[in-house]
Design an enzyme around this catalytic site. Structure first.
Site, PDB file in Angstrom:
ATOM      1  N   GLU A 117       0.779  -1.182  -0.050  1.00  0.00           N
ATOM      2  CA  GLU A 117      -0.102   0.085   0.027  1.00  0.00           C
ATOM      3  C   GLU A 117       0.907   1.221  -0.019  1.00  0.00           C
ATOM      4  O   GLU A 117       0.233   2.318   0.304  1.00  0.00           O
ATOM      5  CB  GLU A 117      -0.870   0.027   1.053  1.00  0.00           C
ATOM      6  CG  GLU A 117      -1.955  -1.145   1.380  1.00  0.00           C
ATOM      7  CD  GLU A 117      -2.896  -1.194   0.054  1.00  0.00           C
ATOM      8  OE1 GLU A 117      -2.975  -0.158  -0.581  1.00  0.00           O
ATOM      9  OE2 GLU A 117      -3.566  -2.277  -0.089  1.00  0.00           O
ATOM     10  N   HIS A 141      -2.599   2.180   8.229  1.00  0.00           N
ATOM     11  CA  HIS A 141      -3.952   1.730   7.921  1.00  0.00           C
ATOM     12  C   HIS A 141      -4.204   0.338   8.595  1.00  0.00           C
ATOM     13  O   HIS A 141      -2.995  -0.394   8.772  1.00  0.00           O
ATOM     14  CB  HIS A 141      -3.623   1.149   6.299  1.00  0.00           C
ATOM     15  CG  HIS A 141      -4.626   0.055   5.712  1.00  0.00           C
ATOM     16  ND1 HIS A 141      -5.999   0.323   5.832  1.00  0.00           N
ATOM     17  CD2 HIS A 141      -4.394  -1.332   5.124  1.00  0.00           C
ATOM     18  CE1 HIS A 141      -6.496  -0.757   4.996  1.00  0.00           C
ATOM     19  NE2 HIS A 141      -5.645  -1.648   4.997  1.00  0.00           N
ATOM     20  N   HIS A 143      -7.265  -3.044  10.063  1.00  0.00           N
ATOM     21  CA  HIS A 143      -8.513  -3.465   9.779  1.00  0.00           C
ATOM     22  C   HIS A 143      -9.251  -3.322  11.276  1.00  0.00           C
ATOM     23  O   HIS A 143      -9.609  -4.433  11.816  1.00  0.00           O
ATOM     24  CB  HIS A 143      -8.112  -4.715   9.480  1.00  0.00           C
ATOM     25  CG  HIS A 143      -7.668  -5.118   8.158  1.00  0.00           C
ATOM     26  ND1 HIS A 143      -6.781  -6.363   7.541  1.00  0.00           N
ATOM     27  CD2 HIS A 143      -7.174  -4.000   6.951  1.00  0.00           C
ATOM     28  CE1 HIS A 143      -6.476  -6.127   6.474  1.00  0.00           C
ATOM     29  NE2 HIS A 143      -6.513  -4.944   6.418  1.00  0.00           N
ATOM     30  N   HIS A 212     -13.188  -3.437   4.384  1.00  0.00           N
ATOM     31  CA  HIS A 212     -11.875  -3.734   4.314  1.00  0.00           C
ATOM     32  C   HIS A 212     -11.125  -2.988   5.659  1.00  0.00           C
ATOM     33  O   HIS A 212     -10.374  -3.858   6.298  1.00  0.00           O
ATOM     34  CB  HIS A 212     -11.104  -3.046   3.012  1.00  0.00           C
ATOM     35  CG  HIS A 212      -9.619  -3.571   3.065  1.00  0.00           C
ATOM     36  ND1 HIS A 212      -9.040  -3.671   1.519  1.00  0.00           N
ATOM     37  CD2 HIS A 212      -8.598  -3.410   3.793  1.00  0.00           C
ATOM     38  CE1 HIS A 212      -7.670  -3.612   1.891  1.00  0.00           C
ATOM     39  NE2 HIS A 212      -7.307  -3.784   3.018  1.00  0.00           N
TER      40      HIS A 212
END
Length: 274
Positions: A117, A141, A143, A212
């Site tokens: 990413e 980032h 989850h 996501h």
């Protein structure tokens, strides 16, 4: 020789990745984290650097990030293992003078590479530098379980989602008055999702990827972790509330306005108007 693994930035990455794993936000190789550094941060540790740093071209030039060092998590690496072997799971990279690629100065041993990413991270750093006059240095980032769950049951609209999170916990409007940006579902690890995320990062420090995860931005590792943690706590409360037949009372629009005035923040107008 100073040991780079004892530096504030490596230790900070160890703590943030470990905390995120313990929260249950980063199963297996899920999640990624990047911190923008200054040359002065890494200068004392040159003796730790690779003798022949690998060079990796970027898929698109990043001239605003030219000559900028970052510490990043690696592709396919597990957050739970960062504390066990920082050099295998983290890396320090430095963008070259024209922003066309970067060298891996330290870490990412055994031919490892930065997170898949990285396009989304670099593009988001680019936008947050502009949006905050260079104040924001972290992109995270993960989850976050309950935020993901809500993307299945709430309308995936910035105003709607933001308003629900604000009502879920009083501190949310104070912590993220700019609201939560939301993308449509997109294939991860591509320039396209990176560009879409960065576009939302122009306006929001939090961006949801439905089904996501979430992207967060902030000036420090603690601030960025705390931003996501605050939104996730509200999402957890909302999941419980929705499972108990829904809200019978909540924070009103007038009360949200008063909250913003008390703490000197300007709430996202579209969310306040609902």
């Amino acid at each position: 020789m100073q040991n780079i693994t004892q530096s504030w930035f490596v230790q900070g990455m160890i703590k943030a990745t470990t905390d995120a794993w313990l929260k249950g936000w980063d199963e297996r190789n899920g999640g990624n984290l990047t911190l923008r550094l200054d040359d002065a941060d890494i200068a004392p540790y040159h003796d730790n650097f690779h003798q022949q740093p690998r060079y990796i071209p970027l898929s698109q030039p990043m001239p605003l990030l030219a000559n900028t060092p970052f510490i990043v998590t690696g592709s396919g690496k597990f957050f739970r293992n960062v504390q066990l072997d920082p050099a295998a799971n983290l890396g320090i990279v430095k963008v070259d003078s024209d922003g066309a690629g970067y060298h891996i100065l330290w870490g990412l041993t055994n031919e490892a590479v930065p997170t898949s990413e990285l396009p989304a991270h670099f593009l988001s750093h680019f936008e947050r530098i502009k949006a905050t006059n260079g104040k924001d240095r972290v992109i995270m980032h993960c989850h976050a379980t309950n935020l993901i769950a809500l993307t299945y049951v709430l309308e995936n609209d910035t105003a709607v989602f933001t308003r629900q999170l604000w009502e879920g916990s009083t501190e949310c409007l104070v912590v993220f008055p700019d609201g939560v940006g939301i993308l449509p579902w997109m294939v991860p690890g591509t320039d396209e999702i990176g560009q879409a995320t960065a576009q939302e990062m122009q306006k929001h420090s939090l961006v949801l990827w439905p089904f996501h995860g979430v992207f967060g931005s902030g000036p420090t590792l603690d601030e960025t972790f705390g931003l996501i943690d605050t939104a996730e706590k509200s999402a957890q409360i909302l999941v419980k509330v929705y499972s108990m037949s829904g809200m019978k009372q909540t924070i009103s629009r007038e009360e949200l306005i008063a909250l913003g005035q008390r703490f000197g923040v300007t709430p996202l107008a579209s969310a306040l108007a609902l």
